[in-house]
Design a protein around this motif. Sequence first.
Motif, PDB file in Angstrom:
ATOM      1  N   TYR A 138       1.036  -0.791  -0.270  1.00 12.90           N
ATOM      2  CA  TYR A 138      -0.090  -0.263  -0.177  1.00 12.90           C
ATOM      3  C   TYR A 138       0.957   1.388   0.119  1.00 12.90           C
ATOM      4  O   TYR A 138       2.068   0.823   0.029  1.00 12.90           O
ATOM      5  N   VAL A 139       0.206   2.237  -0.247  1.00 14.34           N
ATOM      6  CA  VAL A 139       0.932   3.244  -0.105  1.00 14.34           C
ATOM      7  C   VAL A 139       0.190   4.420   0.146  1.00 14.34           C
ATOM      8  O   VAL A 139      -1.161   4.927   0.858  1.00 14.34           O
ATOM      9  N   THR A 140       0.663   5.428   1.602  1.00 17.78           N
ATOM     10  CA  THR A 140       0.692   6.626   2.339  1.00 17.78           C
ATOM     11  C   THR A 140       1.254   8.157   1.721  1.00 17.78           C
ATOM     12  O   THR A 140       1.838   7.763   0.513  1.00 17.78           O
ATOM     13  N   PHE A 141      -0.860   8.516   1.550  1.00 13.00           N
ATOM     14  CA  PHE A 141       0.544  10.178   0.679  1.00 13.00           C
ATOM     15  C   PHE A 141      -0.979  11.131   1.589  1.00 13.00           C
ATOM     16  O   PHE A 141      -1.907  10.864   1.930  1.00 13.00           O
ATOM     17  N   GLY A 142      -0.515  12.159   1.937  1.00 16.01           N
ATOM     18  CA  GLY A 142      -0.961  13.069   2.812  1.00 16.01           C
ATOM     19  C   GLY A 142      -2.206  12.535   3.871  1.00 16.01           C
ATOM     20  O   GLY A 142      -3.040  13.295   3.673  1.00 16.01           O
ATOM     21  N   GLY A 143      -1.397  12.225   4.688  1.00 14.61           N
ATOM     22  CA  GLY A 143      -2.321  11.365   5.493  1.00 14.61           C
ATOM     23  C   GLY A 143      -3.591  10.181   5.327  1.00 14.61           C
ATOM     24  O   GLY A 143      -4.413   9.939   5.593  1.00 14.61           O
ATOM     25  N   GLU A 144      -3.747  10.144   3.987  1.00 22.45           N
ATOM     26  CA  GLU A 144      -4.482   8.935   3.192  1.00 22.45           C
ATOM     27  C   GLU A 144      -3.592   7.499   2.850  1.00 22.45           C
ATOM     28  O   GLU A 144      -2.796   8.144   2.787  1.00 22.45           O
ATOM     29  N   ARG A 145      -4.605   6.340   2.427  1.00 22.58           N
ATOM     30  CA  ARG A 145      -3.621   4.864   2.605  1.00 22.58           C
ATOM     31  C   ARG A 145      -4.404   4.501   1.645  1.00 22.58           C
ATOM     32  O   ARG A 145      -5.262   5.089   1.313  1.00 22.58           O
ATOM     33  N   LEU A 146      -3.824   4.352   0.793  1.00 22.61           N
ATOM     34  CA  LEU A 146      -3.773   3.705  -0.765  1.00 22.61           C
ATOM     35  C   LEU A 146      -3.380   2.007  -1.513  1.00 22.61           C
ATOM     36  O   LEU A 146      -2.242   2.257  -0.916  1.00 22.61           O
ATOM     37  N   ASP A 147      -4.553   1.381  -0.695  1.00 18.69           N
ATOM     38  CA  ASP A 147      -4.049  -0.107  -0.472  1.00 18.69           C
ATOM     39  C   ASP A 147      -4.214  -0.822  -2.100  1.00 18.69           C
ATOM     40  O   ASP A 147      -5.088  -0.063  -3.021  1.00 18.69           O
ATOM     41  N   CYS A 148      -3.471  -1.498  -2.604  1.00 16.59           N
ATOM     42  CA  CYS A 148      -3.728  -2.048  -4.058  1.00 16.59           C
ATOM     43  C   CYS A 148      -2.752  -3.839  -4.438  1.00 16.59           C
ATOM     44  O   CYS A 148      -2.753  -4.000  -3.371  1.00 16.59           O
ATOM     45  N   ASP A 149      -2.518  -4.046  -5.870  1.00 13.80           N
ATOM     46  CA  ASP A 149      -2.269  -5.290  -5.771  1.00 13.80           C
ATOM     47  C   ASP A 149      -0.861  -5.204  -5.847  1.00 13.80           C
ATOM     48  O   ASP A 149       0.115  -6.332  -6.011  1.00 13.80           O
TER      49      ASP A 149
END
Length: 398
Positions: A138-149
């Motif tokens: 996953y990626v974090t940025f600006g206080g958010e989290r983006l889950d991915c394959d």
Amino acid sequence: MRTQVAIIGAGPAGLLLSHLLHLRGIASVVLELRDRAYAEGRVRAGVLEQGTVDTLIDAGVGDRMLREGMPHHGIELRYGGRSHRIAFEELVPGRAITVYGQQEVVKDLIAARLRDGGDLRFEVDDVAVHDLATEHPYVTFGGERLDCDFIAGCDGFHGVSRPSIPDGVLTEYRREYPFAWLGVLARVKPSSQELIYARTDRGFALHSMRSPEISRFYLQVPPDEDLANWPDERIWAELKTRLETIPGFNLATGPILDKSITPMRAYVAEPMRYGRLYLAGDAAHIVPPTGAKGLNLAVADVRLLTDALALWYTTGSATSLDGYSEACLKRVWRAQHFSWWMTTLLHTFDSDDPYGRRLQLSHLDQVTSSRAAATTLAENYVGIPYESAPGARVKETS
């Protein structure tokens, strides 16, 4: 938030990857540190190989390039008071290059992604990648989290992707050249219909263009040169000295719009993958600009990565993903060699080395008098044919 592929970087590599994945029905989110205006305005490469041109056309983002791009069927080598044309139409029939600025490619890709509902996020900060060695990165940025394959690191040489790979995983190859390029963008009609590569005892010079009204020039300068030492008058005087070396050629001058100094270096990181993180473009490799390969290598990388991801999503096979790095690096090292070859062929290295200068001139004489040697230059300049990663079923672009 969740997506299938998180893409870091909205340069040509990241944007083209997002678009090609979209055409295969694969979702992505693109994260970019800079704002959109910066991404669309940054002046960089402008020579597109035949395969890059075909890729953009096949992907449906080549209409403006076909209208405004400038196809070239040869280049000129200028040295020793003589001019020699490397004729692509004779040496590599059916293949050419197209002059079309990288920033224009970026504009076309951004427009296409937004038109198709693509998720592009500019001006994101604090980007970090996590759990790369697992099946759930996953990626974090600006206080958010983006889950991915999967995560695609398309964020350039100074991005966060490659440094996130643990120490000891990558083998890094580097070469620093003892000079830099002073690049100039000027509002003046090109003085030649094709690119001029000029070798002189004062240093290398390149006459290029971006449009029928805008020209691009480069001068070899010391690696620690201060841009403040180069007022416009000095730039034009030096360009004239290095380019006006054959009878009848006069360099047109005009207002200088932009100038910068670029170091000349080469870099390759192996492998181009760690777990679920895949590197593409300048994040994995850079070349000296003499061979015009940087943008074109990025396109080759994302073609392979798109095919590998499509195979995984449609069949579950990881064969192409596992072979991604090896397949990319085969082309990367060919481009590294060609860029090194062009650089050593045309630049002044040591003014106190008359033996080296004579070898260089002898090599130039061979390239300009031997059809076989000229064909090798032409084949590499217009771009070698694409290869696919093991297991991928991909339409080849000739």
